[in-house]
Design a protein around this motif. Structure first.
Motif, PDB file in Angstrom:
ATOM      1  N   MET A 129      -5.973   3.218  -6.580  1.00  0.00           N
ATOM      2  CA  MET A 129      -7.397   2.544  -6.467  1.00  0.00           C
ATOM      3  C   MET A 129      -8.472   3.321  -5.879  1.00  0.00           C
ATOM      4  O   MET A 129      -9.630   3.169  -6.082  1.00  0.00           O
ATOM      5  N   ALA A 130      -8.072   4.675  -5.269  1.00  0.00           N
ATOM      6  CA  ALA A 130      -9.269   5.261  -4.671  1.00  0.00           C
ATOM      7  C   ALA A 130      -8.617   6.698  -4.480  1.00  0.00           C
ATOM      8  O   ALA A 130      -7.294   6.990  -4.113  1.00  0.00           O
ATOM      9  N   LEU A 131      -9.666   7.810  -4.599  1.00  0.00           N
ATOM     10  CA  LEU A 131      -9.385   9.010  -4.311  1.00  0.00           C
ATOM     11  C   LEU A 131     -10.145   9.233  -3.069  1.00  0.00           C
ATOM     12  O   LEU A 131     -11.385   8.945  -2.887  1.00  0.00           O
ATOM     13  N   GLU A 132      -9.371   9.795  -1.786  1.00  0.00           N
ATOM     14  CA  GLU A 132     -10.024   9.867  -0.546  1.00  0.00           C
ATOM     15  C   GLU A 132     -10.046  11.115   0.149  1.00  0.00           C
ATOM     16  O   GLU A 132      -8.819  11.669   0.010  1.00  0.00           O
ATOM     17  N   VAL A 174     -10.766  20.526  12.493  1.00  0.00           N
ATOM     18  CA  VAL A 174     -10.759  19.122  12.091  1.00  0.00           C
ATOM     19  C   VAL A 174      -9.659  19.212  11.016  1.00  0.00           C
ATOM     20  O   VAL A 174      -9.219  20.095   9.988  1.00  0.00           O
ATOM     21  N   TYR A 175      -8.913  17.900  10.796  1.00  0.00           N
ATOM     22  CA  TYR A 175      -7.840  17.491   9.850  1.00  0.00           C
ATOM     23  C   TYR A 175      -8.718  17.277   8.470  1.00  0.00           C
ATOM     24  O   TYR A 175      -9.562  16.556   8.651  1.00  0.00           O
ATOM     25  N   GLU A 176      -8.324  17.963   7.583  1.00  0.00           N
ATOM     26  CA  GLU A 176      -8.805  17.487   6.091  1.00  0.00           C
ATOM     27  C   GLU A 176      -7.597  16.929   5.539  1.00  0.00           C
ATOM     28  O   GLU A 176      -6.621  17.430   5.245  1.00  0.00           O
ATOM     29  N   ILE A 177      -7.762  15.867   5.081  1.00  0.00           N
ATOM     30  CA  ILE A 177      -6.668  14.822   4.110  1.00  0.00           C
ATOM     31  C   ILE A 177      -7.096  14.569   2.989  1.00  0.00           C
ATOM     32  O   ILE A 177      -8.039  13.708   2.904  1.00  0.00           O
ATOM     33  N   LYS A 178      -6.520  14.652   1.922  1.00  0.00           N
ATOM     34  CA  LYS A 178      -6.797  14.376   0.579  1.00  0.00           C
ATOM     35  C   LYS A 178      -5.837  13.829  -0.042  1.00  0.00           C
ATOM     36  O   LYS A 178      -4.503  13.993   0.031  1.00  0.00           O
ATOM     37  N   ILE A 194       0.201  10.016   8.692  1.00  0.00           N
ATOM     38  CA  ILE A 194      -0.894   9.434   7.660  1.00  0.00           C
ATOM     39  C   ILE A 194      -0.231   8.709   6.449  1.00  0.00           C
ATOM     40  O   ILE A 194      -1.052   8.284   5.880  1.00  0.00           O
ATOM     41  N   ASN A 195       1.072   9.032   6.211  1.00  0.00           N
ATOM     42  CA  ASN A 195       1.500   8.340   5.218  1.00  0.00           C
ATOM     43  C   ASN A 195       1.858   6.803   5.453  1.00  0.00           C
ATOM     44  O   ASN A 195       2.572   6.089   4.747  1.00  0.00           O
ATOM     45  N   GLN A 196       1.647   6.743   6.895  1.00  0.00           N
ATOM     46  CA  GLN A 196       1.845   5.203   7.425  1.00  0.00           C
ATOM     47  C   GLN A 196       0.702   4.567   7.664  1.00  0.00           C
ATOM     48  O   GLN A 196       0.015   4.104   6.744  1.00  0.00           O
ATOM     49  N   SER A 197       0.347   4.422   9.044  1.00  0.00           N
ATOM     50  CA  SER A 197      -1.004   3.753   9.463  1.00  0.00           C
ATOM     51  C   SER A 197      -1.813   4.626  10.264  1.00  0.00           C
ATOM     52  O   SER A 197      -1.155   4.661  11.609  1.00  0.00           O
ATOM     53  N   LEU A 198      -2.925   5.270   9.888  1.00  0.00           N
ATOM     54  CA  LEU A 198      -3.700   6.164  10.879  1.00  0.00           C
ATOM     55  C   LEU A 198      -4.137   5.310  12.027  1.00  0.00           C
ATOM     56  O   LEU A 198      -4.013   5.715  13.083  1.00  0.00           O
ATOM     57  N   PRO A 245       0.854  -1.235  -0.070  1.00  0.00           N
ATOM     58  CA  PRO A 245      -0.020   0.136   0.018  1.00  0.00           C
ATOM     59  C   PRO A 245       0.826   1.185  -0.100  1.00  0.00           C
ATOM     60  O   PRO A 245       1.914   1.250   0.560  1.00  0.00           O
ATOM     61  N   SER A 246       0.384   2.271  -0.552  1.00  0.00           N
ATOM     62  CA  SER A 246       1.007   3.743  -0.431  1.00  0.00           C
ATOM     63  C   SER A 246       0.109   4.705  -0.911  1.00  0.00           C
ATOM     64  O   SER A 246      -1.093   4.244  -1.216  1.00  0.00           O
ATOM     65  N   SER A 247       0.253   5.875  -0.557  1.00  0.00           N
ATOM     66  CA  SER A 247      -0.478   7.065  -0.841  1.00  0.00           C
ATOM     67  C   SER A 247       0.159   8.210  -1.441  1.00  0.00           C
ATOM     68  O   SER A 247       1.470   8.298  -1.223  1.00  0.00           O
ATOM     69  N   LYS A 248      -0.497   8.886  -2.282  1.00  0.00           N
ATOM     70  CA  LYS A 248       0.077  10.286  -2.743  1.00  0.00           C
ATOM     71  C   LYS A 248      -0.860  11.155  -2.174  1.00  0.00           C
ATOM     72  O   LYS A 248      -1.869  11.442  -2.186  1.00  0.00           O
ATOM     73  N   LEU A 249       0.102  12.083  -1.115  1.00  0.00           N
ATOM     74  CA  LEU A 249      -0.723  13.146  -0.532  1.00  0.00           C
ATOM     75  C   LEU A 249      -0.938  14.519  -1.363  1.00  0.00           C
ATOM     76  O   LEU A 249      -0.026  14.699  -2.114  1.00  0.00           O
ATOM     77  N   LEU A 250      -2.342  14.614  -1.419  1.00  0.00           N
ATOM     78  CA  LEU A 250      -2.562  15.885  -2.335  1.00  0.00           C
ATOM     79  C   LEU A 250      -2.853  17.104  -1.244  1.00  0.00           C
ATOM     80  O   LEU A 250      -2.279  18.241  -1.940  1.00  0.00           O
ATOM     81  N   SER A 251      -3.206  16.836  -0.209  1.00  0.00           N
ATOM     82  CA  SER A 251      -3.309  18.230   0.810  1.00  0.00           C
ATOM     83  C   SER A 251      -3.452  17.671   2.128  1.00  0.00           C
ATOM     84  O   SER A 251      -4.221  16.468   2.406  1.00  0.00           O
ATOM     85  N   PHE A 252      -2.917  18.354   3.078  1.00  0.00           N
ATOM     86  CA  PHE A 252      -2.927  18.150   4.675  1.00  0.00           C
ATOM     87  C   PHE A 252      -3.320  19.340   5.368  1.00  0.00           C
ATOM     88  O   PHE A 252      -2.280  20.238   5.217  1.00  0.00           O
ATOM     89  N   GLU A 253      -4.471  19.755   5.840  1.00  0.00           N
ATOM     90  CA  GLU A 253      -4.720  20.915   6.342  1.00  0.00           C
ATOM     91  C   GLU A 253      -5.600  20.696   7.713  1.00  0.00           C
ATOM     92  O   GLU A 253      -6.281  20.005   7.868  1.00  0.00           O
ATOM     93  N   LEU A 254      -5.468  21.981   8.499  1.00  0.00           N
ATOM     94  CA  LEU A 254      -6.418  22.022   9.601  1.00  0.00           C
ATOM     95  C   LEU A 254      -7.393  22.941   9.369  1.00  0.00           C
ATOM     96  O   LEU A 254      -6.869  24.223   9.153  1.00  0.00           O
TER      97      LEU A 254
END
Length: 240
Positions: free
Chosen positions: A141-144, A127-131, A161-165, A99-108
């Motif tokens: 596989m998915a856009l989250e 709240v944290y907003e993570i895309k 968040i790039n590991q396991s939340l 598994p891997s992720s490409k972080l698009l944005s990470f904001e409070l």
């Protein structure tokens, strides 16, 4: 290979023949299926019989048509059981995939009225907003998009968040994750989903919205995901 005296319809026999070739790896994902005319000559049947077999295989998701290009063998779909609560990372590792992720944005950000209502917090509470794009073996596989209560799940960083939340929540914060509610519906991919998930315009996707709760019943996370319908399917076991 085809028994014209069998009670099993000829198109069903041809379906099974093609399925067997796919299962044995003789036809691999991305391969072009021979044209209907070639199969019709091979089995000495009408092209309409071949078309029925091909249509059934398309409906089963084993093959797909691309206008002007032909009929292709589809990638095998990942099965996601609807029982049990796992993270994407845990699920992919359990399948032997990376598994891997490409972080698009990470904001409070301040919670909107809708987000606040679901998370049982006051409007404008942080709240944290993570895309991100979720991938398996480097395949999108998915856009989250996640919304996580910042006053409850503290100290989130990009590294975490790039590991396991879920691992961070349970092992570092010592909070017990309990259950989740989930809604699944189908839709057609929009322009952003087409671009980021590397799919075709108008392809189907699975829209999933999940709210996850701690064991004490406190909601801490909303996840809105667009899954590739050509690579994912959901299964459930029902008991009477």
């Amino acid at each position: 290979m085809i028994d014209k005296n069998s009670p099993l319809p000829i198109y069903s026999q041809i379906e099974e023949y093609i399925k067997e070739r796919i299962e044995k790896g003789e036809l691999k994902p991305g391969d072009v299926l021979p044209p209907e005319r070639e199969y019709a000559e091979q089995f000495d049947v009408s092209r309409m019989t071949i078309r029925q077999a091909i249509n059934n295989l398309v409906n089963d998701g084993l093959i797909y048509r691309k206008k002007g290009s032909g009929t292709f063998i589809a990638e095998k779909k990942f099965e996601q059981p609807l029982q049990g609560l796992t993270s994407f990372t845990e699920d992919m590792k359990g399948r032997g995939l990376t598994p891997s992720s490409k972080l698009l944005s990470f904001e409070l950000i301040p919670a909107s009225a809708n987000i606040a209502a679901v998370l049982h917090i006051s409007e404008y509470t942080p709240v944290y907003e993570i895309k991100r794009i979720r991938m398996a073996d480097n395949t999108p596989m998915a856009l989250e998009t996640c919304y996580i209560s910042a006053n409850l799940i503290k100290g989130l960083t990009e590294e975490i968040i790039n590991q396991s939340l879920y691992q961070y929540i349970e092992e570092k914060l010592q909070l017990e994750i309990g259950e989740a509610t989930q809604v699944i519906e189908s839709a057609l991919a929009n322009d952003l989903e087409v671009e980021l998930l590397k799919i075709n315009d108008g392809d189907p996707i699975l829209l999933i919205e999940r709210c996850t709760y701690l064991k004490n019943g406190t909601p801490f996370e909303i996840v809105r995901s667009s899954y590739r319908a050509d690579r994912y399917k959901f299964t459930s076991k029902l008991k009477r």
